[in-house]
Motif scaffolding. Structure first.
Motif, short mmCIF file in Angstrom:
data_model
loop_
_atom_site.label_atom_id
_atom_site.label_comp_id
_atom_site.label_asym_id
_atom_site.label_seq_id
_atom_site.Cartn_x
_atom_site.Cartn_y
_atom_site.Cartn_z
N ARG A 55 17.51 -42.05 -7.15
CA ARG A 55 17.22 -43.48 -7.17
C ARG A 55 16.05 -43.81 -6.24
O ARG A 55 16.00 -43.31 -5.12
N PRO B 91 25.32 -52.59 -8.39
CA PRO B 91 25.26 -53.60 -7.34
C PRO B 91 25.34 -52.99 -5.95
O PRO B 91 26.02 -51.99 -5.74
N TYR C 227 22.12 -48.91 4.44
CA TYR C 227 23.16 -49.50 3.58
C TYR C 227 24.33 -48.58 3.30
O TYR C 227 25.36 -49.00 2.77
N GLU D 4 15.70 -46.77 -5.23
CA GLU D 4 16.41 -47.82 -4.46
C GLU D 4 15.72 -49.18 -4.51
O GLU D 4 16.37 -50.21 -4.59
N VAL E 35 26.92 -52.99 -2.48
CA VAL E 35 28.23 -53.41 -1.98
C VAL E 35 28.26 -53.11 -0.49
O VAL E 35 27.92 -51.99 -0.07
N1 5AD Z 1 26.22 -50.15 -2.18
C1 5AD Z 1 25.89 -49.73 -3.42
N2 5AD Z 1 25.32 -48.54 -3.69
C2 5AD Z 1 25.09 -47.73 -2.63
N3 5AD Z 1 24.52 -46.51 -2.57
C3 5AD Z 1 24.52 -46.11 -1.28
N4 5AD Z 1 25.07 -47.06 -0.51
C4 5AD Z 1 25.43 -48.09 -1.32
C5 5AD Z 1 26.02 -49.36 -1.11
N5 5AD Z 1 26.37 -49.78 0.10
C6 5AD Z 1 23.93 -45.86 -3.73
C7 5AD Z 1 22.45 -45.53 -3.50
C8 5AD Z 1 22.38 -44.04 -3.71
C9 5AD Z 1 23.59 -43.77 -4.56
C10 5AD Z 1 24.07 -42.36 -4.57
O1 5AD Z 1 24.55 -44.64 -4.02
O2 5AD Z 1 21.69 -46.21 -4.48
O3 5AD Z 1 21.20 -43.61 -4.32
#
Ligand code: 5AD
Length: 349
Positions: free
Chosen positions: A153, A224, A60, A155, A226
């Motif tokens: 996190r 959220p 992601y 996640e 994204v």
């Molecule tokens: N959308 C939202 N949060 C994200 N993170 C990483 N990629 C995305 C994304 N596409 C968040 C993860 C990570 C934090 C530093 O950023 O939860 O733990």
């Protein structure tokens, strides 16, 4: 309300789906609980995104190692210290050092060194590290250097879901173990999830809330999901307004379930709507993370698209965030490091 409401998983799921009048009432209730448990103070965590070099390939994330369109950087010690000085002058009270994940000795020694220097120069400023999974030994070194808070996190609290978001080299067990180690060492331990990530169900989110309660998290940074186009998830469905509503409801439910923890109104909320962070505060959050990363690096630290503030300076962000806090009737907690009350209460027991 000492330890939060007792609520069934089914009721959590129903509340997470709240819309319209019911949603407004939920957020109001959570706001009231926030005011009476952790006060109307909003604590600042000046976030310094000091490196985007990452050994992980999370499906992601925009700075995943396989994204060769990203220009990689590591800020120098001097540059980081300038950012901390800015936070000190702005009376932010605490900082977050965040980066991509690397386990090399060179990297972890660099982090340990910078923490020691910050502690010496700015003894009162709270330091949160957010540099991913590390061995218990390394976490202990960070702690001994003076870091007292750590954000990692999970996640998602569902093992199968975790394996759909991450490559095989990464494991849910190892992430969970890290959280246990951080707590054992004595860190104020923060975690969180992405809300609305691919393959996630509302039931997963209810389980996430129960997981946070079970592990006794002290702080929360959840926001959220994204979409980022340069990831394997670029063609997965992405519903911004759903993710926004779910995220706000997650904040509100967490405040009801864990009244004394610190909950961040995350930057990602603002990626979905201009007043996203105000909405997070109105749903029960009590922490805000103004970006302090030098402007020249901001574009290269995009975990997701539409990240706000990438064309702004740290001064711009400061003025803007103070106005946002005041606009919702809350109090910017200048100069206060904002230790998690949940942490202090569990230490007393
Ligand atoms: N959308 C939202 N949060 C994200 N993170 C990483 N990629 C995305 C994304 N596409 C968040 C993860 C990570 C934090 C530093 O950023 O939860 O733990």
């Amino acid at each position: 309300m000492a330890s939060g409401i007792c609520i069934s998983k089914q009721e959590i799921i129903e509340n997470l789906q709240a819309k319209g009048k019911k949603q407004g009432e939920l957020h109001k209730k959570a706001s009231c609980i926030r005011d009476s448990s952790v006060s109307k103070n909003v604590y600042f965590r000046g976030i310094i995104e000091f490196s985007n070099i990452c050994a992980n390939d999370c499906f992601y994330c925009g700075i995943r190692k396989s994204n060769n369109k990203v220009k990689r950087y590591l800020m120098s010690k001097e540059e980081i210290l300038e950012c901390v000085e800015f936070c000190d002058k702005a009376k932010y009270g605490s900082i977050v050092l965040q980066s991509g994940e690397l386990q090399t000795k060179k990297f972890t020694d660099f982090v340990t060194g910078i923490v020691k220097t910050i502690k010496k120069k700015f003894p009162k400023i709270g330091i949160t590290l957010c540099v991913g999974e590390q061995s218990k030994k390394v976490y202990q070194k960070f702690f001994d250097a003076g870091a007292r808070r750590y954000l990692l996190r999970i996640e998602t609290s569902n093992k199968e879901h975790y394996s759909k978001l991450h490559p095989n080299e990464m494991s849910f067990e190892s992430r969970k173990k890290c959280l246990e180690n951080l707590k054992k060492i004595g860190f104020q331990t923060g975690t969180g999830v992405m809300i609305g990530s691919p393959f996630q169900t509302t039931e997963n989110l209810a389980d996430d809330l129960l997981f946070f309660k079970k592990i006794g998290a002290d702080m929360m940074g959840m926001g959220p999901y994204v979409l980022h186009e340069q990831t394997p998830f670029s063609s997965q469905c992405f519903n911004p307004s759903n993710n926004l509503n779910l995220s706000l409801n997650m904040v509100a439910m967490l405040r009801l379930m864990m009244p004394y923890i610190n909950i961040a109104s995350t930057t990602a909320l603002q990626a979905l709507t201009p007043n996203g962070r105000e909405l997070g505060l109105q749903a029960g959050a009590n922490v805000i993370m103004p970006i302090v990363t030098p402007k020249k690096y901001r574009e290269d630290y995009q975990l997701y698209k539409n990240k706000p503030c990438i064309n702004e300076s740290s001064e711009d962000c400061m003025k803007c965030i103070i106005a946002r806090i005041k606009s919702v009737g809350l109090t910017p907690a200048f100069g206060k490091s904002g230790t998690s009350l949940h942490f202090l209460r569990r230490k007393k027991c």
